[in-house]
Design a protein around this motif. Structure first.
Motif, PDB file in Angstrom:
ATOM      1  N   ASN A   1       0.793  -1.233   0.000  1.00  0.00           N
ATOM      2  CA  ASN A   1       0.000   0.000   0.000  1.00  0.00           C
ATOM      3  C   ASN A   1       0.826   1.284   0.000  1.00  0.00           C
ATOM      4  O   ASN A   1       0.348   2.319  -0.471  1.00  0.00           O
ATOM      5  N   ASP A   2       2.041   1.239   0.517  1.00  0.00           N
ATOM      6  CA  ASP A   2       2.828   2.459   0.679  1.00  0.00           C
ATOM      7  C   ASP A   2       3.750   2.708  -0.514  1.00  0.00           C
ATOM      8  O   ASP A   2       4.344   1.765  -1.054  1.00  0.00           O
ATOM      9  N   PRO A   3       3.915   3.979  -0.909  1.00  0.00           N
ATOM     10  CA  PRO A   3       4.907   4.303  -1.941  1.00  0.00           C
ATOM     11  C   PRO A   3       6.326   4.189  -1.368  1.00  0.00           C
ATOM     12  O   PRO A   3       6.517   4.205  -0.148  1.00  0.00           O
ATOM     13  N   ILE A   4       7.290   4.077  -2.256  1.00  0.00           N
ATOM     14  CA  ILE A   4       8.690   4.046  -1.848  1.00  0.00           C
ATOM     15  C   ILE A   4       9.165   5.477  -1.607  1.00  0.00           C
ATOM     16  O   ILE A   4       8.932   6.367  -2.431  1.00  0.00           O
ATOM     17  N   GLU A   5       9.821   5.702  -0.491  1.00  0.00           N
ATOM     18  CA  GLU A   5      10.373   7.023  -0.182  1.00  0.00           C
ATOM     19  C   GLU A   5      11.800   7.091  -0.706  1.00  0.00           C
ATOM     20  O   GLU A   5      12.699   6.445  -0.176  1.00  0.00           O
ATOM     21  N   THR A   6      12.020   7.855  -1.765  1.00  0.00           N
ATOM     22  CA  THR A   6      13.326   7.907  -2.412  1.00  0.00           C
ATOM     23  C   THR A   6      14.176   9.049  -1.856  1.00  0.00           C
ATOM     24  O   THR A   6      13.661  10.084  -1.437  1.00  0.00           O
ATOM     25  N   LEU A   7      15.489   8.843  -1.900  1.00  0.00           N
ATOM     26  CA  LEU A   7      16.461   9.818  -1.414  1.00  0.00           C
ATOM     27  C   LEU A   7      17.576   9.977  -2.438  1.00  0.00           C
ATOM     28  O   LEU A   7      17.965   9.000  -3.091  1.00  0.00           O
ATOM     29  N   ILE A   8      18.098  11.177  -2.576  1.00  0.00           N
ATOM     30  CA  ILE A   8      19.262  11.428  -3.424  1.00  0.00           C
ATOM     31  C   ILE A   8      20.472  11.604  -2.518  1.00  0.00           C
ATOM     32  O   ILE A   8      20.487  12.472  -1.646  1.00  0.00           O
ATOM     33  N   ASP A   9      21.469  10.754  -2.714  1.00  0.00           N
ATOM     34  CA  ASP A   9      22.685  10.780  -1.897  1.00  0.00           C
ATOM     35  C   ASP A   9      23.875  10.914  -2.836  1.00  0.00           C
ATOM     36  O   ASP A   9      24.433   9.926  -3.306  1.00  0.00           O
ATOM     37  N   GLY A  10      24.262  12.153  -3.135  1.00  0.00           N
ATOM     38  CA  GLY A  10      25.350  12.387  -4.075  1.00  0.00           C
ATOM     39  C   GLY A  10      24.975  11.893  -5.459  1.00  0.00           C
ATOM     40  O   GLY A  10      23.976  12.331  -6.050  1.00  0.00           O
ATOM     41  N   ASP A  11      25.761  10.959  -5.992  1.00  0.00           N
ATOM     42  CA  ASP A  11      25.505  10.408  -7.321  1.00  0.00           C
ATOM     43  C   ASP A  11      24.585   9.194  -7.284  1.00  0.00           C
ATOM     44  O   ASP A  11      24.454   8.492  -8.299  1.00  0.00           O
ATOM     45  N   TRP A  12      23.951   8.953  -6.152  1.00  0.00           N
ATOM     46  CA  TRP A  12      23.130   7.744  -6.018  1.00  0.00           C
ATOM     47  C   TRP A  12      21.703   8.091  -5.608  1.00  0.00           C
ATOM     48  O   TRP A  12      21.472   9.058  -4.871  1.00  0.00           O
ATOM     49  N   VAL A  13      20.777   7.285  -6.081  1.00  0.00           N
ATOM     50  CA  VAL A  13      19.388   7.329  -5.601  1.00  0.00           C
ATOM     51  C   VAL A  13      19.143   6.046  -4.828  1.00  0.00           C
ATOM     52  O   VAL A  13      19.485   4.949  -5.288  1.00  0.00           O
ATOM     53  N   LYS A  14      18.576   6.171  -3.633  1.00  0.00           N
ATOM     54  CA  LYS A  14      18.277   5.015  -2.799  1.00  0.00           C
ATOM     55  C   LYS A  14      16.931   5.238  -2.130  1.00  0.00           C
ATOM     56  O   LYS A  14      16.256   6.249  -2.373  1.00  0.00           O
ATOM     57  N   ALA A  15      16.518   4.290  -1.291  1.00  0.00           N
ATOM     58  CA  ALA A  15      15.252   4.410  -0.573  1.00  0.00           C
ATOM     59  C   ALA A  15      15.516   4.538   0.918  1.00  0.00           C
ATOM     60  O   ALA A  15      16.618   4.218   1.398  1.00  0.00           O
ATOM     61  N   ASN A  16      14.527   4.995   1.641  1.00  0.00           N
ATOM     62  CA  ASN A  16      14.653   5.196   3.083  1.00  0.00           C
ATOM     63  C   ASN A  16      14.279   3.915   3.826  1.00  0.00           C
ATOM     64  O   ASN A  16      13.122   3.706   4.188  1.00  0.00           O
ATOM     65  N   GLY A  17      15.253   3.019   4.013  1.00  0.00           N
ATOM     66  CA  GLY A  17      15.044   1.825   4.819  1.00  0.00           C
ATOM     67  C   GLY A  17      14.381   0.666   4.127  1.00  0.00           C
ATOM     68  O   GLY A  17      14.049  -0.327   4.767  1.00  0.00           O
TER      69      GLY A  17
ATOM     70  N   GLU B   1      19.815  -1.130  -1.483  1.00  0.00           N
ATOM     71  CA  GLU B   1      19.773  -0.965  -2.934  1.00  0.00           C
ATOM     72  C   GLU B   1      19.900   0.500  -3.329  1.00  0.00           C
ATOM     73  O   GLU B   1      19.287   1.393  -2.736  1.00  0.00           O
ATOM     74  N   LYS B   2      20.715   0.751  -4.356  1.00  0.00           N
ATOM     75  CA  LYS B   2      20.874   2.110  -4.861  1.00  0.00           C
ATOM     76  C   LYS B   2      21.261   2.061  -6.337  1.00  0.00           C
ATOM     77  O   LYS B   2      21.837   1.085  -6.814  1.00  0.00           O
ATOM     78  N   VAL B   3      20.929   3.130  -7.070  1.00  0.00           N
ATOM     79  CA  VAL B   3      21.241   3.211  -8.490  1.00  0.00           C
ATOM     80  C   VAL B   3      22.064   4.465  -8.738  1.00  0.00           C
ATOM     81  O   VAL B   3      21.796   5.528  -8.167  1.00  0.00           O
ATOM     82  N   ASN B   4      23.091   4.327  -9.575  1.00  0.00           N
ATOM     83  CA  ASN B   4      24.004   5.422  -9.855  1.00  0.00           C
ATOM     84  C   ASN B   4      23.414   6.348 -10.915  1.00  0.00           C
ATOM     85  O   ASN B   4      23.100   5.912 -12.035  1.00  0.00           O
ATOM     86  N   VAL B   5      23.272   7.621 -10.586  1.00  0.00           N
ATOM     87  CA  VAL B   5      22.600   8.582 -11.460  1.00  0.00           C
ATOM     88  C   VAL B   5      23.359   8.803 -12.769  1.00  0.00           C
ATOM     89  O   VAL B   5      22.756   8.739 -13.853  1.00  0.00           O
ATOM     90  N   PRO B   6      24.683   9.081 -12.749  1.00  0.00           N
ATOM     91  CA  PRO B   6      25.386   9.258 -14.026  1.00  0.00           C
ATOM     92  C   PRO B   6      25.298   8.031 -14.927  1.00  0.00           C
ATOM     93  O   PRO B   6      25.232   8.158 -16.160  1.00  0.00           O
ATOM     94  N   SER B   7      25.279   6.832 -14.341  1.00  0.00           N
ATOM     95  CA  SER B   7      25.202   5.618 -15.156  1.00  0.00           C
ATOM     96  C   SER B   7      23.837   5.494 -15.838  1.00  0.00           C
ATOM     97  O   SER B   7      23.733   4.911 -16.919  1.00  0.00           O
ATOM     98  N   VAL B   8      22.801   6.026 -15.213  1.00  0.00           N
ATOM     99  CA  VAL B   8      21.472   5.997 -15.830  1.00  0.00           C
ATOM    100  C   VAL B   8      21.472   6.861 -17.093  1.00  0.00           C
ATOM    101  O   VAL B   8      20.901   6.483 -18.125  1.00  0.00           O
TER     102      VAL B   8
END
Length: 500
Positions: free
Chosen positions: A94-110, A464-471
């Motif tokens: 039911n809940d959306p994923i809470e995303t965070l930007i950490d430098g060159d990475w996007v991750k989720a909060n927990g 889990e995190k994804v690298n922004v420049p690589s995207v």
């Protein structure tokens, strides 16, 4: 810094990924995301189909001047692995994923982020919506329930898709092209037990193993991280041997394709032995932390009082269960001879869970191997061990691997594009994980297939995190590939000779 990922570049892709994070899509609960993508296709005025197993297919005609190109299937899966830290409150249904930007990475909060495979799905959506991307005929295939059995790929009917080239966008290292993957099979083990009363000189305790990194049981198995289920029974074995500690219940791990990060169990301890058992647990924690200092430095193993003490699992079953778990092969079993650095065969003891009503303890494995005969042999080993321990063993969900084709035309095309664009050749690899290419290629054997993607780290875990420049590089590479797809081959003899 703003955490609005929809403003990242390329915005066409990130806006779609942000939209995907707002819609719950854990495996086996994908109705909302399937409806969203289906309506997305209709909103663009494109032919959109949903098949019987939940796959969504959206067709987009070629842009002017590219009508003669070979048809391309852009493929990604819609579901995500629902994993969260034990201290995080989150309802994946039911809940959306809470995303965070950490430098060159996007991750989720927990929680898991869902970049696996949300980035690939977002890229396909961006191509479908674009009025400027140049491409031949495109079909976007959004498959269902990949993470827990590849149900969508398994259920895809022959003849539904018309393209000749499959671009799977589910790999996790930018700059690498994948041409092969491991096959897999599930193993389910069941112990029946009897409930036994304990004398009043026993008290309850909660034994926990936490703080492990876990991760993807294919991608991260080579990292030699600890397995929470293995550690739990290692401690229990010593506690029984030294102080006759009895097992009441166990719950470790949650998903077959995730290395278990946590295990919790209720145990019964003699009152007069409580301090000694606590000291033993603390001592073993230090020993284990030293063993995994580089791969899992944050391991915590604790025993705390548990108010409720119930009937225990009978001693005979406890011993057989414990010894079988300790002896069972787990982790990397064999490295590949043909591709140095690649795991050939592995086993992940993913879940151990007791059921008080059924009076059973179940153990769930996922075996992987790029050599089918070796996978079969590993299954025989696991079955032999647990059968000798008195358990029932079942196999299910077997899927084939994807054999590399080094003469693949799309491989050669993408190698040339990458070298021209970046001044170097991409790395050509196979992966010790289950890509849908193996199954899809069985249904559509004429497809020319390749897998690629941006850089994603620690999928299937809350790290889990994804690298922004690589995207951005992945997106540019995808667009250049679509623009460079070769023209269709003429039927030998011409169209007139083909009709009698």
């Amino acid at each position: 810094m703003s955490n609005d990922i929809s403003k990242l570049e390329p915005t066409a892709l990130w806006e779609n990924f942000h939209a995907l994070t707002q819609i719950p899509r854990p495996s086996n609960h994908e109705e909302k995301i399937q409806d969203f993508v289906y309506n997305f296709g209709l909103s663009l005025g494109l032919e959109t189909v949903k098949d019987e197993v939940g796959n969504i297919i959206i067709r987009k005609p070629a842009t002017p001047g590219f009508e003669d190109r070979k048809g391309v299937i852009l493929q990604a899966h819609l579901d995500m692995v629902p994993q969260k830290n034990s201290d995080k409150t989150h309802d994946f249904e039911n809940d959306p994923i809470e995303t965070l930007i950490d430098g060159d990475w996007v991750k989720a909060n927990g929680t898991t982020l869902g970049a696996d495979n949300g980035i690939g799905a977002a890229a396909a959506m961006a191509v479908l919506a674009s009025k400027s991307v140049e491409h031949g005929p495109v079909e976007a295939l959004f498959t269902a329930t990949e993470e827990t059995g590849m149900d969508g790929a398994e259920g895809l009917e022959a003849g539904l898709l018309q393209g000749e080239i499959l671009l799977n966008m589910d790999s996790e290292d930018e700059g690498e092209l994948y041409v092969g993957c491991a096959g897999g099979e599930d193993v389910s083990v069941t112990f029946d037990y009897k409930k036994k009363e304990m004398s009043k000189n026993y008290i309850g305790g909660r034994l926990s193993v936490t703080g492990l990194k876990g991760g993807h049981s294919g991608m991260d198995i080579i990292l030699q991280r600890a397995n929470a289920n293995k550690l739990f029974f290692r401690v229990l074995s010593r506690a029984f041997e030294k102080h006759q500690v009895r097992l009441v219940s166990i719950e470790g791990g949650s998903l077959r394709n995730a290395i278990p990060r946590e295990a919790f169990g209720v145990v019964a301890v003699k009152k007069k032995k409580w301090d000694k058992v606590c000291a033993l647990v603390s001592s073993l924690e230090q020993i284990i932390k030293q063993e995994f200092a580089l791969t899992d430095p944050d391991i915590r193993i604790e025993l705390v009082p548990e108010n409720v003490i119930e009937k225990v699992i009978d001693k005979k079953t406890q011993l057989r269960l414990t010894e079988a778990v300790l002896a069972c092969p787990n982790g990397v079993i064999r490295m590949s001879d043909s591709m140095p650095g690649l795991v050939e065969t592995s086993s992940n003891m993913a879940v151990v869970k007791s059921d008080k009503k059924k009076k059973t303890v179940s153990i769930y494995f996922l075996m992987r191997s790029s050599v089918d005969s070796v996978k079969v042999n590993l299954g025989q080993r696991i079955k032999a061990l647990f059968s000798l321990a008195g358990a029932k063993v079942k196999f299910s969900g077997s899927y084939q691997g994807w054999n590399p084709n080094m003469d693949s035309p799309i491989l050669k095309t993408m190698q040339g594009i990458f070298e021209a664009k970046y001044g170097k050749l991409p790395q050509i690899k196979a992966i010790h994980a289950g890509l849908e290419c193996g199954i899809l290629g069985g249904t559509y054997p004429h497809w020319d297939m390749i897998s690629f993607g941006p850089t994603i780290r620690f999928p299937h875990s809350p790290d889990e995190k994804v690298n922004v420049p690589s995207v951005a590089k992945f997106w540019d590479f995808l667009l250049e590939t679509l623009k460079s797809i070769p023209v269709k081959e003429e039927t030998e003899g011409g169209a007139e000779d083909a009709v009698e």
